[in-house]
Design a protein around this motif. Structure first.
Motif, short mmCIF file in Angstrom:
data_model
loop_
_atom_site.label_atom_id
_atom_site.label_comp_id
_atom_site.label_asym_id
_atom_site.label_seq_id
_atom_site.Cartn_x
_atom_site.Cartn_y
_atom_site.Cartn_z
N THR A 147 69.99 30.77 37.63
CA THR A 147 70.51 30.75 36.27
C THR A 147 71.68 29.79 36.16
N GLN A 148 71.78 29.11 35.01
CA GLN A 148 72.83 28.12 34.81
C GLN A 148 73.91 28.65 33.88
N LYS A 149 75.15 28.34 34.22
CA LYS A 149 76.28 28.69 33.36
C LYS A 149 76.64 27.53 32.46
N GLY A 150 76.44 26.32 32.96
CA GLY A 150 76.70 25.11 32.20
C GLY A 150 75.83 23.99 32.71
N MET A 151 75.89 22.85 32.01
CA MET A 151 75.04 21.72 32.37
C MET A 151 75.82 20.42 32.21
N GLY A 152 75.58 19.50 33.11
CA GLY A 152 76.05 18.13 32.96
C GLY A 152 74.84 17.22 32.93
N ILE A 153 74.95 16.09 32.23
CA ILE A 153 73.84 15.15 32.16
C ILE A 153 74.31 13.77 32.59
N MET A 154 73.46 13.09 33.32
CA MET A 154 73.75 11.75 33.81
C MET A 154 73.42 10.73 32.72
N PRO A 155 74.32 9.77 32.44
CA PRO A 155 73.97 8.70 31.51
C PRO A 155 72.76 7.92 32.00
N LYS A 156 72.06 7.27 31.06
CA LYS A 156 70.83 6.57 31.41
C LYS A 156 71.05 5.50 32.48
N ARG A 157 72.21 4.87 32.47
CA ARG A 157 72.44 3.79 33.43
C ARG A 157 72.59 4.30 34.85
N GLY A 158 72.65 5.61 35.06
CA GLY A 158 72.76 6.17 36.38
C GLY A 158 71.48 6.77 36.92
N LEU A 159 70.35 6.62 36.19
CA LEU A 159 69.10 7.22 36.61
C LEU A 159 68.39 6.36 37.65
N ASP A 160 67.45 6.98 38.35
CA ASP A 160 66.64 6.29 39.35
C ASP A 160 65.35 5.83 38.69
N ALA A 216 68.28 24.13 26.92
CA ALA A 216 68.60 24.91 28.12
C ALA A 216 69.45 26.11 27.72
N GLY A 217 69.02 27.28 28.08
CA GLY A 217 69.74 28.49 27.71
C GLY A 217 70.80 28.87 28.72
N LYS A 218 71.96 29.25 28.21
CA LYS A 218 73.01 29.73 29.10
C LYS A 218 72.64 31.11 29.63
N GLY A 219 72.74 31.28 30.94
CA GLY A 219 72.41 32.57 31.53
C GLY A 219 70.98 32.71 31.98
N ASP A 220 70.14 31.70 31.76
CA ASP A 220 68.78 31.74 32.31
C ASP A 220 68.48 30.40 32.98
N GLY A 221 67.40 30.34 33.71
CA GLY A 221 67.08 29.14 34.47
C GLY A 221 66.03 28.26 33.85
#
Length: 523
Positions: A318-331, A288-293
């Motif tokens: 466009t995204q400035k940063g990213m967070g990711i959910m741990p696997k145990r929190g997925l649907d 994922a690139g910073k400053g693009d979508g």
């Protein structure tokens, strides 16, 4: 010359990105305007934390994961730093503990109330004072509890033991001072024994996390690395950066030889830093690139060409940063294999983005959800500082499954010559043998009793497809290891066929007995 097709089959070929609708986004979040190249967001199954813009010191928000929609502008904050917050990370083994790094040269550990924040938090549980300049990165150890690594602008990486009663810790347990410039990223391998770093001097390093000794160093002129991530236990690294022509680029490395990259691939000519995210369960890489979508995703394979492009998610946000959910929190009911939380500064918005594997069935898909790292540490901080290495405690994502299990991984880092033959009797084979024994106990025929005696005999584990493992030397190469693995798979297949034949024979006998009893002339 053998012909090889240009395409390859993959269960992840049709993965697509599904953004959340407006009601399920987090709106009105004053996202930080800092130019520091970091994620500024961290997520766990209970909360989402994001660095915010504020005057007079640094602060970040803690939002319950289900509290979507418009966020109250006066929402309570964590605001105990005297300088801007540069990085935040949730404790992987405690959903109510978070670490933050700041320009005030400190790292602080915060306890979040289980019912959520009702007022501002200004007093930290612990304060780590050791860096002489601002702290830009923090990483929790992946298998040891309460072990934290921090990297500052003083070119040092410090290792902290949080299993102490002291509220203020001024001296780290260990200081790694092998860098000549600012550390841009850190990444651990599966068991946390190795630490990969990228530096502002464009060099990659693989460091022993215990001793701080540099095991490998890369100084490739054709690739200027800015971010690096370990590819699980594949003995490989992925770095993102720029080429000599200033094109954004990704490079694949062998962790045992960083002299030359195994693969280099140009992305585009944009200027934003590309962030790599790796999923060890599906072997998928997201860039994922910073400053693009846009988010590109690839599948990592063991053989050449190693990197297989799958698709690209495109968005005008466009995204400035990213967070990711741990696997145990997925649907898992919707076949979600990864989830991003995009920080959209222009709209003060946090947008969840789910990566979905399209499946028609709504049942649990075991093939895309293997055992994954759980929320229990494999060892204490004291054990790790004594030199112990342990693989992560794994858990099943299947709804209603039992507690986590500690299943050892045969990592590629272990010397193959030291592996005993019994190590190759994998968990699947053990489960198959256990299933055979259980079914034989339920059936009372003499024929099955003989098979049970054969399974329980001492010579059973020593043979694989007619090959006496006690007389075979341990595999010394990867090919020999694969051959032994395939032989065991064949043996498992034979056991399944044999078990099926026994079940058919039992059903036939039961049917004959039933017919005999129902026959009028049987009396």
């Amino acid at each position: 010359m053998s012909w090889r097709p240009q395409y390859r089959s993959s269960k992840f070929r049709h993965v697509f990105g599904k953004p959340a609708n407006k009601e399920n986004c987090y709106d009105g979040v004053p996202i930080t305007k800092s130019v520091h190249d970091n994620h500024f967001c961290t997520v766990n199954p209970r909360f989402i934390a994001v660095v915010t813009e504020c005057a007079g010191g640094g602060a970040f928000l803690i939002i319950p994961i289900h509290q979507t929609g418009k966020i109250d502008p006066h929402h309570p904050r964590v605001c105990g730093h005297r300088g801007n917050v540069l990085d935040i990370k949730w404790n992987p083994f405690d959903d109510f503990s978070i670490a933050s790094a700041s320009e005030d040269s400190t790292v602080k550990i915060w306890d979040i109330p289980k019912h959520g924040m009702m007022k501002n938090i200004t007093t930290a549980k612990k304060e780590l004072q050791g860096h002489s300049r601002r702290v830009g990165l923090i990483e929790w150890h992946p298998t040891a509890g309460n072990v934290l690594f921090s990297a500052g602008y003083d070119y040092k990486i410090m290792v902290w033991n949080l299993d102490t009663q002291d509220q203020v810790i001024k001296n780290p347990v260990k200081t790694i001072g092998v860098h000549s410039d600012v550390v841009l990223s850190m990444s651990f391998n599966t068991d946390g024994s190795l630490l990969a770093t990228s530096c502002k001097d464009k060099k990659l390093k693989v460091i022993d996390s215990h001793t701080g000794v540099v095991l490998q160093e890369a100084n490739c002129k054709s690739h200027k690395a800015s971010k690096v991530v370990f590819l699980g236990n594949l003995k490989k690294l992925i770095s993102t950066g720029t080429s000599r022509w200033n094109n954004r680029q990704i490079a694949l490395w062998d962790q045992d030889d960083l002299s030359v990259p195994l693969l280099e691939e140009d992305l585009d000519g944009s200027s934003g830093v590309p962030f790599p995210f790796y999923d060890p369960d599906t072997h998928m890489l997201y860039v994922a690139g910073k400053g693009d979508g846009n988010i590109r995703y690839y599948e990592i394979s063991f053989e050449k060409p190693y990197l297989q492009f799958l698709a690209e998610y495109r968005s005008y946000l466009t995204q400035k940063g990213m967070g990711i959910m741990p696997k145990r929190g997925l649907d898992v009911s919707s076949c979600e294999v990864f989830r991003f939380y995009k920080l959209v500064t222009t709209k003060s918005l946090i947008e969840p983005l789910s990566m979905i594997v399209p499946r028609r069935s709504e049942s649990y898909q075991e093939d895309i959800y293997p055992m994954t790292a759980g929320s229990e540490p494999a060892m204490t901080a004291e054990e790790w500082f004594k030199g112990v290495h342990k693989d992560p405690v794994l858990m099943s994502l299947k709804p209603g499954s039992k507690n986590s299990q500690s299943i050892p991984l045969v990592t590629a880092r272990e010397p193959l010559s030291l592996l005993e033959p019994k190590r190759f009797q994998n968990r699947i084979e053990q489960l198959e043998v256990a299933a055979i024994q259980e079914r034989l106990e339920q059936k009372g025929t003499k024929e099955q009793k003989r098979l049970e005696d054969k399974i329980q005999s001492k010579t059973w584990p020593a043979f694989s497809n007619g090959c006496d493992l006690s007389e075979c030397a341990p595999p010394k190469t990867e090919n020999e290891l694969l051959q032994m693995f395939y032989r065991q798979q064949e043996e498992i297949r034979r056991l399944r066929e044999l078990l099926g034949q026994r079940d058919v024979r039992v059903k036939q006998l039961e049917l004959e007995i039933k017919n005999t009893r129902n026959c009028p002339g049987s009396c």
